[in-house]
Motif scaffolding. Structure first.
Motif, PDB file in Angstrom:
ATOM      1  N   GLY A  17       0.806  -1.228   0.000  1.00 39.38           N
ATOM      2  CA  GLY A  17       0.000   0.000   0.000  1.00 39.38           C
ATOM      3  C   GLY A  17       0.833   1.269   0.000  1.00 39.38           C
ATOM      4  N   LEU A  18       2.076   1.176   0.487  1.00 44.15           N
ATOM      5  CA  LEU A  18       2.941   2.361   0.474  1.00 44.15           C
ATOM      6  C   LEU A  18       3.423   2.690  -0.937  1.00 44.15           C
ATOM      7  CD1 LEU A  18       4.920   1.775   3.776  1.00 44.15           C
ATOM      8  CD2 LEU A  18       3.426   3.703   3.257  1.00 44.15           C
ATOM      9  N   ASP A  19       3.225   1.775  -1.840  1.00 49.15           N
ATOM     10  CA  ASP A  19       3.528   2.025  -3.249  1.00 49.15           C
ATOM     11  C   ASP A  19       2.401   2.908  -3.799  1.00 49.15           C
ATOM     12  OD1 ASP A  19       3.638   1.813  -6.060  1.00 49.15           O
ATOM     13  OD2 ASP A  19       4.573  -0.170  -5.939  1.00 49.15           O
ATOM     14  N   ASN A  20       2.776   4.109  -4.263  1.00 49.39           N
ATOM     15  CA  ASN A  20       1.748   5.056  -4.745  1.00 49.39           C
ATOM     16  C   ASN A  20       0.885   4.480  -5.855  1.00 49.39           C
ATOM     17  OD1 ASN A  20       2.211   7.175  -3.086  1.00 49.39           O
ATOM     18  ND2 ASN A  20       3.869   8.009  -4.353  1.00 49.39           N
ATOM     19  N   ARG A  21       1.459   3.552  -6.604  1.00 51.87           N
ATOM     20  CA  ARG A  21       0.666   3.000  -7.715  1.00 51.87           C
ATOM     21  C   ARG A  21      -0.449   2.112  -7.194  1.00 51.87           C
ATOM     22  NH1 ARG A  21       5.527   0.156 -10.621  1.00 51.87           N
ATOM     23  NH2 ARG A  21       5.755  -0.377  -8.423  1.00 51.87           N
ATOM     24  N   ILE A  22      -0.297   1.632  -5.953  1.00 53.85           N
ATOM     25  CA  ILE A  22      -1.302   0.726  -5.379  1.00 53.85           C
ATOM     26  C   ILE A  22      -2.189   1.461  -4.384  1.00 53.85           C
ATOM     27  CG2 ILE A  22      -1.619  -1.377  -3.990  1.00 53.85           C
ATOM     28  CD1 ILE A  22       1.020  -2.413  -5.250  1.00 53.85           C
ATOM     29  N   GLY A  23      -1.567   2.176  -3.444  1.00 53.00           N
ATOM     30  CA  GLY A  23      -2.331   2.947  -2.435  1.00 53.00           C
ATOM     31  C   GLY A  23      -2.791   2.054  -1.294  1.00 53.00           C
ATOM     32  N   PRO A  24      -2.898   2.615  -0.075  1.00 51.81           N
ATOM     33  CA  PRO A  24      -3.160   1.805   1.112  1.00 51.81           C
ATOM     34  C   PRO A  24      -4.635   1.464   1.363  1.00 51.81           C
ATOM     35  CG  PRO A  24      -2.824   4.096   1.720  1.00 51.81           C
ATOM     36  CD  PRO A  24      -2.646   4.019   0.239  1.00 51.81           C
ATOM     37  N   LYS A  25      -5.562   2.151   0.697  1.00 53.87           N
ATOM     38  CA  LYS A  25      -6.978   1.963   1.050  1.00 53.87           C
ATOM     39  C   LYS A  25      -7.549   0.671   0.446  1.00 53.87           C
ATOM     40  CE  LYS A  25      -7.702   6.477   2.428  1.00 53.87           C
ATOM     41  NZ  LYS A  25      -7.920   7.662   1.599  1.00 53.87           N
ATOM     42  N   PHE A  26      -8.561   0.156   1.123  1.00 55.01           N
ATOM     43  CA  PHE A  26      -9.273  -1.056   0.657  1.00 55.01           C
ATOM     44  C   PHE A  26      -8.337  -2.258   0.557  1.00 55.01           C
ATOM     45  CE2 PHE A  26     -12.306   2.129   0.100  1.00 55.01           C
ATOM     46  CZ  PHE A  26     -13.538   1.506   0.150  1.00 55.01           C
ATOM     47  N   LEU A  27      -7.356  -2.272   1.445  1.00 50.29           N
ATOM     48  CA  LEU A  27      -6.456  -3.427   1.527  1.00 50.29           C
ATOM     49  C   LEU A  27      -6.512  -4.015   2.928  1.00 50.29           C
ATOM     50  CD1 LEU A  27      -3.263  -2.324  -0.488  1.00 50.29           C
ATOM     51  CD2 LEU A  27      -5.057  -3.932  -1.169  1.00 50.29           C
ATOM     52  N   HIS A  28      -7.691  -4.009   3.525  1.00 53.38           N
ATOM     53  CA  HIS A  28      -7.847  -4.603   4.852  1.00 53.38           C
ATOM     54  C   HIS A  28      -8.513  -5.967   4.698  1.00 53.38           C
ATOM     55  CE1 HIS A  28      -6.625  -0.878   6.660  1.00 53.38           C
ATOM     56  NE2 HIS A  28      -7.464  -0.246   5.856  1.00 53.38           N
ATOM     57  N   ALA A  29      -7.762  -6.993   5.038  1.00 58.06           N
ATOM     58  CA  ALA A  29      -8.336  -8.331   4.936  1.00 58.06           C
ATOM     59  C   ALA A  29      -9.462  -8.469   5.960  1.00 58.06           C
ATOM     60  CB  ALA A  29      -7.253  -9.374   5.201  1.00 58.06           C
ATOM     61  N   GLY A  30     -10.503  -9.195   5.607  1.00 62.04           N
ATOM     62  CA  GLY A  30     -11.642  -9.311   6.518  1.00 62.04           C
ATOM     63  C   GLY A  30     -12.630 -10.369   6.068  1.00 62.04           C
ATOM     64  N   PRO A  31     -13.891 -10.216   6.501  1.00 55.44           N
ATOM     65  CA  PRO A  31     -14.887 -11.249   6.223  1.00 55.44           C
ATOM     66  C   PRO A  31     -15.578 -11.113   4.868  1.00 55.44           C
ATOM     67  CG  PRO A  31     -15.826  -9.578   7.643  1.00 55.44           C
ATOM     68  CD  PRO A  31     -14.399  -9.166   7.393  1.00 55.44           C
ATOM     69  N   GLY A  32     -15.060 -10.251   4.000  1.00 54.22           N
ATOM     70  CA  GLY A  32     -15.708 -10.052   2.691  1.00 54.22           C
ATOM     71  C   GLY A  32     -16.515  -8.760   2.702  1.00 54.22           C
ATOM     72  N   TYR A  33     -16.664  -8.164   1.524  1.00 57.35           N
ATOM     73  CA  TYR A  33     -17.386  -6.889   1.461  1.00 57.35           C
ATOM     74  C   TYR A  33     -18.898  -7.123   1.492  1.00 57.35           C
ATOM     75  CZ  TYR A  33     -17.653  -7.939  -3.581  1.00 57.35           C
ATOM     76  OH  TYR A  33     -17.878  -8.538  -4.797  1.00 57.35           O
ATOM     77  N   GLY A  34     -19.613  -6.132   2.044  1.00 60.59           N
ATOM     78  CA  GLY A  34     -21.077  -6.184   2.051  1.00 60.59           C
ATOM     79  C   GLY A  34     -21.591  -4.785   1.753  1.00 60.59           C
ATOM     80  N   GLY A  35     -22.732  -4.434   2.343  1.00 61.94           N
ATOM     81  CA  GLY A  35     -23.257  -3.077   2.158  1.00 61.94           C
ATOM     82  C   GLY A  35     -24.231  -2.990   1.006  1.00 61.94           C
ATOM     83  N   SER A  36     -24.754  -1.779   0.835  1.00 69.68           N
ATOM     84  CA  SER A  36     -25.828  -1.594  -0.132  1.00 69.68           C
ATOM     85  C   SER A  36     -25.294  -1.389  -1.536  1.00 69.68           C
ATOM     86  CB  SER A  36     -26.671  -0.377   0.266  1.00 69.68           C
ATOM     87  OG  SER A  36     -25.875   0.784   0.140  1.00 69.68           O
TER      88      SER A  36
END
Ligand code: NAD
Length: 441
Positions: free
Chosen positions: A242-261
């Motif tokens: 994520g510290l690589d500017n080409r990739i970026g740190p956001k949305f790189l949190h491992a977890g139970p899978g995405y949800g939401g509306s």
């Protein structure tokens, strides 16, 4: 400007309140009379930080009003925003545009020439063209149709709306472009990037953005699985990439899978659009599969932490909303997890700081606890499902004392293994080395 906002949900209410705060006169319309009565009495239909104060201050200044009477709002408006829901259609996952087209037909009967109709709802490519057709069929002349997809995040919606990374406006004529420039002028002056595109491009941009974020999440989740097999730590891997500017740190949190509306339905809708025109989207299709499997597999992590059998076990669940700072339960990872826990014979006691009311509508056969410690009381395992701030600083000694068992299953990687083990608990995170090796101190 005089604005009518059709649909007063998460997006319509936040957008309407923010536009009013910019100085426009906004009427928010909803067909849900309870919602409108509540808002007129100062009661917010959703839990969103800062929303109540923003709504109240603008309502007091007379710039923000609420009504179920669509004609009166539309006939006086210079711009009509459509912010109604576009849920996934049962069966095929296509975006259900019934609410959008119904709203457009209602709008058509009263709209005045010169008005601009703007879709803020997330709609498939070509919906703006279809709206134009409907307006024409209904005999409406000289009305422009623009696309202005919304990128706000629930939980940070007001800040996102007022300080957006970008505003995307898809317009086919100068009138629509000028109207949207005027509406967003305060942000324009603050140099928020405004991207003017064709209408179809704007419609697709929203889906491409959500699909890409979903890909990022599923990517790091698969890397987390690999970390568990090779004894590496996904938190460090995520930071390292994520510290690589080409990739970026956001949305790189491992977890139970995405949800939401949004992500689940928007990825499906993108696939439907692609199917219709015969262009395969293999990356997004695989992402959807990976995420569905991931949500369904979380129960196995709890099962493993409890020695392989859930029958007769008691499980405390912390966090129900699909993410912190919202009460939105749509497609929340907590739902399949809890349903499977119950199905496999576990008792569940769950706590969420604000989502209980929404959760009670979709979860049955479980207890709702008053706080985190009550959820842990007498449980064999405690599972963190949503990373609310208040779960980041739990008194682990107190948790260990209230639990009957020894397992802390941290599906959001909120804790360090060492501090949990020091409290006498076994730690089961996501992608943080070999799971089996955790031993209470
Ligand atoms: P929501 O379900 O919270 O709100 C939609 C509202 O529209 C409801 O209150 C409903 O009663 C009302 N409505 C439906 N038909 C109507 C009609 N004919 N007249 C008046 N009111 C009507 O939905 P939401 O989460 O605000 O999403 C709205 C759109 O914005 C969707 O397309 C969604 O994909 C998109 N979006 C949502 C988010 C988000 O975080 N929630 C973010 C970006 C974009």
């Amino acid at each position: 400007m005089r604005i009518a906002m059709i649909g007063t949900g998460y997006v319509g209410l936040v957008s309407g309140a923010c536009f009013a705060d910019f100085g426009h006169r906004v009427t928010c319309v909803d067909k849900d009379a309870d919602k409108i009565d509540g808002l007129n009495a100062g009661k917010m239909p959703i839990w969103e930080p800062g929303l109540e104060a923003l709504v109240k201050s603008n309502a007091e200044r007379g710039r923000l009003t609420f009504t179920t009477d669509l004609p009166s709002a539309v006939e006086n408006a210079e711009a009509v925003f459509i912010a109604v829901g576009t849920p996934a259609r049962r069966g095929d996952g296509h975006a259900d545009l019934t609410f959008v087209f119904d709203a457009v037909r209602e709008v058509a009967s009263v709209i005045k020439p010169g008005t601009v109709v703007v879709t803020k709802s997330t709609v498939p490519v070509g919906t703006g063209d279809r709206i134009e057709d409907i307006l024409r069929e209904e005999g409406v002349a000289e009305v422009s149709v623009a696309s202005n997809p919304e990128f706000l995040r629930e939980g940070a919606a007001i800040a996102d709306f007022k300080h957006p990374d970008r505003i995307v406006v898809g317009a086919e004529d100068d009138r629509a472009q000028e109207a949207l420039k005027e509406i967003y002028r305060p942000l324009f002056l603050n140099r928020a990037p405004i991207l003017f595109t064709g209408r179809r491009t704007a419609e697709l941009t929203k889906y491409a953005a959500n699909a890409f974020l979903a890909v990022k999440i599923s990517f790091i989740n698969e890397i987390a699985d690999l970390c568990e097999a090779v004894d590496a730590d996904v938190q460090d891997v995520a930071r390292g990439i994520g510290l690589d500017n080409r990739i970026g740190p956001k949305f790189l949190h491992a977890g139970p899978g995405y949800g939401g509306s949004c992500f689940p339905k928007d990825t499906l809708a993108l696939l439907q659009t692609a199917d219709k025109v015969g262009v395969d989207q293999r990356i997004v299709r695989t992402t959807v599969e990976v995420n569905d499997d991931r949500k369904a597999s979380m129960v196995e992590r709890v099962e493993r932490a409890l020695g392989g059998d859930l029958k007769g076990k008691r499980v405390g669940v912390l966090g129900l909303a699909f993410k912190p700072n919202t009460d939105d339960m749509r497609e929340a990872p907590s739902i399949p997890l809890i349903n499977l826990l119950v199905e496999r014979g576990a008792e569940v006691s769950a706590f969420d700081p604000v989502a209980r009311e929404q959760a009670e509508k979709v979860l049955t056969g479980i207890e709702f606890a008053e706080d985190a410690y009550a959820a842990a009381a007498g449980a064999d395992a405690l599972v963190i499902v949503t990373e609310w701030d208040e779960f980041r600083a739990l008194d682990l000694d107190k948790i260990a004392a209230s639990l009957r068992g020894r397992s802390l299953v941290d599906l959001r990687n909120v804790y360090d293994r060492n501090e949990v083990e020091e409290a006498g608990l076994a730690y089961f995170g996501i992608g943080r080395g070999r799971i089996e090796e955790s031993q209470p101190a």
